[in-house]
Every structure is written in structure tokens, then in C-alpha cells.
Design an enzyme around this catalytic site. Structure first.
Site, PDB file in Angstrom:
ATOM      1  N   GLU A   1     -26.967  -1.936  73.467  1.00  0.00           N
ATOM      2  CA  GLU A   1     -27.484  -2.845  72.440  1.00  0.00           C
ATOM      3  C   GLU A   1     -27.213  -4.299  72.854  1.00  0.00           C
ATOM      4  O   GLU A   1     -26.147  -4.622  73.375  1.00  0.00           O
ATOM      5  CB  GLU A   1     -26.761  -2.525  71.127  1.00  0.00           C
ATOM      6  CG  GLU A   1     -27.054  -3.423  69.954  1.00  0.00           C
ATOM      7  CD  GLU A   1     -26.191  -3.066  68.744  1.00  0.00           C
ATOM      8  OE1 GLU A   1     -26.526  -3.525  67.640  1.00  0.00           O
ATOM      9  OE2 GLU A   1     -25.181  -2.331  68.895  1.00  0.00           O
TER      10      GLU A   1
ATOM     11  N   LYS B   1     -33.866  -2.330  64.926  1.00  0.00           N
ATOM     12  CA  LYS B   1     -32.750  -1.647  64.266  1.00  0.00           C
ATOM     13  C   LYS B   1     -32.922  -1.649  62.750  1.00  0.00           C
ATOM     14  O   LYS B   1     -33.058  -2.701  62.127  1.00  0.00           O
ATOM     15  CB  LYS B   1     -31.438  -2.322  64.661  1.00  0.00           C
ATOM     16  CG  LYS B   1     -30.180  -1.618  64.166  1.00  0.00           C
ATOM     17  CD  LYS B   1     -28.950  -2.324  64.714  1.00  0.00           C
ATOM     18  CE  LYS B   1     -27.654  -1.641  64.329  1.00  0.00           C
ATOM     19  NZ  LYS B   1     -26.474  -2.358  64.888  1.00  0.00           N
TER      20      LYS B   1
ATOM     21  N   CYS C   1     -27.036   1.907  67.574  1.00  0.00           N
ATOM     22  CA  CYS C   1     -25.660   1.829  67.095  1.00  0.00           C
ATOM     23  C   CYS C   1     -25.453   2.446  65.709  1.00  0.00           C
ATOM     24  O   CYS C   1     -25.430   3.661  65.579  1.00  0.00           O
ATOM     25  CB  CYS C   1     -25.197   0.366  67.152  1.00  0.00           C
ATOM     26  SG  CYS C   1     -23.397   0.184  67.260  1.00  0.00           S
TER      27      CYS C   1
END
Length: 295
Positions: free
Chosen positions: A50, A121, A154
């Protein structure tokens, strides 16, 4: 044993990208040095962490904005595209995306023919909520010559809907881009695995899907990162080792990517996708209004 229909050598790259505009060139250089190591090791699908071009811990939204770039025309993506084209591989990496005045924590998928797609995300962690906009592209799965590739980033792995939706859409592999941070102890068990490792293992197992999770190491602006990159098979178990908490590493796995489409689960009568009781889940989980609640 039958011949693999889509033999792929996957690599995840674990390193220490640092925040700060003065570090962008070094982040890109080091990331591609390790990606080249993966290429030389035979990898044709490479996953980086990321925000691997920018580092993570911005001081403010203005700081994040100054680190950001458009996709796919920004300098990081162009450099990664050139690398993927030159080496005829597929590359997944994370960056700070600017779209007008909005910022996104974005993963991009690049291949031998250039830009394939992006994922923004959906679930933002902690201070990310102060500078990023939650992703608005859903959970896309990209068809490629080597197989169907999905992405998550994540904190997304803490939400079981994400890998489930990706697998339901036919992902053969989920590329998981991470900056897993140190949280209150216990951080690791006696086997050296962190909770994020187990969540990745579980998500791969319950969805019969490969997951390649690249995390980062190091410290920046008081934050510390815990590594633990891994590649999980369709049965959930890591293929090879789980990376340590504090060293650069490149992990590999040789897989038949499309075997995820027929991965067995214990016996001939059980199938994790077919056995789902979608008639019951929706109302009870709040996806639709529960019938016991007042209208």
C-alpha cells in the site's frame, strides 16, 4: 497430475517506503529494484505494498495532496507501466491518487500492455479518514491473460465481505496491498504470525481463493509497521514462509492460478459458494431491513 492451465509465479515485495516528497524517488527506485529481483527470480505477477511510492503517515490533508498524482497519467504509474511492459509481467502497487480535489488510497494493476485498472480503498483506517475519500469503484475483478485478479487494501481484510465479494465475482487471486501497523500487544503469537496474517489465511480458506499480501516494514513519523507479508493458497495455508517483521523480503509461490475455480473443500458434497444461505443473510446482517424492525 494434469498440466496447469495458468502457471504463475507470484511474488510479494516487502520493503520500507518513507513519507516525504524528498523520498519519492528513493521509494520508486527501491521498490523496482526488489521487483526486478522478483523478475529475475521468475515472477510474472508481483505485488507491492500500500502507498508504496509515497509512504503512509501524512502530516495533513495538504501534505497528502502534495504527495498525490493522477491515475494513470502520474509519474509513479507511468514508471511502473514501463517496468511491466519491459519485463512482460503484471504488477500491482499502491499510491496516493488525486482526482480533482479528492484523494484516494489506490491500488493499480499494470501489465505487459499497460494500465489495466485501479481499486480505491473502501475502508479507511484511523487518520486516513481525514485526508482520503472512501473508495467509490466497488470491488472490481480484472480479467487478464493469466487469470482474474482482484485487489484489496490493508484494513479491507478485516471486513469479510470484501474477499467474499471478490471471490463471488470470480477472482482467481486477490492482491492485498498493506501497511499493517503496530497496535497494542499482543502483536505476534508464538509462531511469529500477526493477526493480519491470520485474517489473510482465513479469507483465503473460506473463499477458496489465492491471496498475495504484500506489507511494509520500518518506522516513519512515530508509526511502526510489522511486515508479515505472505502468499496464501486456496486452502488458506501460507505457501512457503510468512515474512518477518523488520526485514526487506521477496516471497514467491508457484501456483496454477485458475485452479482456484475448482479448488476442493473437504468432500464432494460441500461447496463454500454453493452452500451459502443468501436467503437468510441479508435481513439479519442489515443489508436489507430486518422484518422484525418497524417500517
Amino acid at each position: 497430475m494434469s498440466e496447469p492451465t495458468s502457471p504463475v509465479r507470484v511474488a510479494v515485495v516487502q520493503f520500507d517506503p518513507q513519507v516525504g516528497l524528498e523520498n519519492r524517488e528513493d521509494n520508486l527506485r527501491r521498490g523496482l529494484q526488489l521487483a526486478l529481483e522478483a523478475v529475475n527470480g521468475g515472477a510474472n505477477l508481483i505485488v507491492m505494498p500500500e502507498l508504496s511510492s509515497t509512504g503512509y503517515f501524512f502530516k495533513s490533508r495538504q501534505d497528502a495532496f502534495e504527495h498525490a498524482e493522477p491515475v494513470p497519467d502520474g509519474p509513479s504509474v507511468r514508471l511502473w507501466m514501463d517496468f511491466a511492459r519491459q519485463h512482460r509481467i503484471y504488477l500491482v502497487a499502491g499510491l496516493t491518487e488525486r482526482d480533482g480535489v479528492q484523494l484516494y488510497n489506490t491500488g493499480v494493476l499494470l501489465g505487459p500492455d499497460g494500465f489495466i485498472g485501479r481499486y480505491r480503498k473502501a475502508h479507511l483506517w484511523n487518520l486516513e479518514k481525514l485526508w482520503f475519500t472512501p473508495g467509490n469503484l466497488g470491488f472490481p475483478v480484472f480479467d487478464t491473460p493469466i487469470g482474474r485478479i482482484g485487489m484489496l487494501i490493508c484494513w479491507d481484510i478485516w471486513f469479510p465481505e470484501v474477499p467474499r465479494i471478490l471471490s463471488q465475482q470470480g477472482a482467481d487471486i486477490i492482491c492485498s496491498l498493506n501497511n499493517w501497523v503496530w497496535t497494542p500487544p499482543p502483536l505476534f503469537d508464538e509462531a511469529g504470525k500477526c493477526m493480519a496474517s491470520y485474517l489473510t489465511i482465513t479469507a483465503a480458506h473460506v473463499n477458496n481463493v489465492f491471496i498475495a499480501a504484500a506489507s511494509r516494514i520500518g518506522e516513519e513519523r512515530g508509526a511502526r509497521y510489522l511486515g508479515c507479508s505472505l502468499i496464501a493458497g486456496t486452502n488458506g495455508w501460507p505457501i512457503g514462509k510468512v515474512a518477518c517483521a523488520d526485514e526487506e523480503e521477496v516471497l514467491y509461490a508457484d501456483i496454477d492460478l485458475t485452479s482456484a475455480r475448482s479448488a476442493p473443500i473437504w468432500n464432494s458434497l460441500n461447496d463454500l459458494h454453493r452452500d451459502r444461505r443468501t436467503d437468510l443473510y441479508g435481513p439479519m446482517l442489515g443489508y436489507t431491513q430486518h422484518p422484525c424492525l418497524p417500517r
